[in-house]
Design an enzyme around this catalytic site. Structure first.
Site, mmCIF file in Angstrom:
data_model
loop_
_atom_site.group_PDB
_atom_site.id
_atom_site.type_symbol
_atom_site.label_atom_id
_atom_site.label_comp_id
_atom_site.label_asym_id
_atom_site.label_seq_id
_atom_site.Cartn_x
_atom_site.Cartn_y
_atom_site.Cartn_z
ATOM 1 C CG PHE A 222 9.430 -0.495 0.626
ATOM 2 C CD1 PHE A 222 9.185 -0.887 1.960
ATOM 3 C CD2 PHE A 222 9.239 -1.396 -0.204
ATOM 4 C CE1 PHE A 222 8.616 -2.102 2.279
ATOM 5 C CE2 PHE A 222 8.964 -2.813 0.240
ATOM 6 C CZ PHE A 222 8.532 -2.977 1.446
ATOM 7 C CG HIS B 262 7.269 -6.213 5.405
ATOM 8 N ND1 HIS B 262 7.461 -5.066 6.074
ATOM 9 C CD2 HIS B 262 6.389 -6.142 4.173
ATOM 10 C CE1 HIS B 262 6.760 -4.066 5.359
ATOM 11 N NE2 HIS B 262 6.519 -4.656 4.235
ATOM 12 C CE1 TYR C 162 5.854 3.821 4.085
ATOM 13 C CE2 TYR C 162 6.846 4.923 2.331
ATOM 14 C CZ TYR C 162 6.954 3.832 3.265
ATOM 15 O OH TYR C 162 8.263 3.313 3.241
ATOM 16 C CG ASP D 168 -2.268 0.130 1.068
ATOM 17 O OD1 ASP D 168 -2.827 -0.271 -0.136
ATOM 18 O OD2 ASP D 168 -3.240 0.770 2.036
#
Length: 221
Positions: free
Chosen positions: A78, A187, A67, A65
């Protein structure tokens, strides 16, 4: 929603844009951006593709997703805009690079420098409502990004896919591993990293070793 995407991708994905699910998705995104604050900026929704043409993709990193905080998302998974504080997952990515390659911690979390070297920084969902994580999931983006992965798997060879966490691993199920290389790890979020599932994976040195073996230029991480 204005589908302003690099010509190399537009040509391959045109059939997706014409499908009913994508038309419904486009209407949904347009309504959301009209009625609410959403991220990234509308002009940056397809930023990952614009910075990394189809025939230049060497590495794919899959996120989930964008931010959802003000000023963070820039259309690359990221990654954050310049001058924005780095989120914890990104800090852990840079910590692993620091340990793996001995590189100094960067001054910015903007990963456009990676994208310009052939890294497709692809989120599964390309938009989100401000301060509401996951708010644009299951609206059609996942179907579209599955098509992107399938296109890369079919049209190209020797792409390195970095799949971090359970979601990314499931997302990469369509990758033809007889043609491509898949590296998996936990992750980089603190919850996973602090349990020992992230640090020490050496994905950044391994990626460069693979690229060199293909006769390609290594990534300047």
């Amino acid at each position: 929603m204005n589908v302003n995407i690099h010509a190399s991708w537009k040509e391959e994905l045109m059939t997706e844009f014409e499908k009913e699910y994508f038309k419904n998705l486009s209407t949904f995104v347009t309504d959301e951006y009209t009625s609410y604050t959403c991220f990234p900026n509308e002009k940056d929704i397809f930023n990952a593709f614009d910075h990394c043409p189809l025939d230049e993709v060497k590495v794919v990193i899959l996120g989930q997703d964008p931010y959802h905080g003000v000023g963070q998302a820039n259309g690359l998974c990221f990654s954050v805009q310049d001058e924005i504080a780095m989120p914890p997952s990104l800090i852990n990515i840079f910590k692993e690079i620091e340990t793996d390659l001995g590189l100094p911690f960067p001054k910015t979390g903007n990963l456009e420098r990676w994208a310009s070297q052939g890294i497709l920084l692809l989120n599964a969902t390309l938009t989100v409502r401000a301060h509401q994580a996951g708010s644009h999931q299951r609206k059609g983006w996942e179907t579209f990004t599955d098509a992107v992965i399938s296109t890369l798997s079919r049209k190209r060879k020797n792409i390195i896919f970095l799949l971090w966490g359970g979601y990314a691993k499931k997302k990469g199920a369509k990758i033809d591993t007889s043609k491509h290389h898949v590296l998996t790890a936990g992750h980089p979020s603190p919850l996973s990293a602090n349990r020992g599932y992230w640090f020490g994976n050496k994905h950044f040195s391994k990626t460069n070793e693979l690229l060199i073996s293909f006769g390609k230029k290594e990534i300047q991480w």
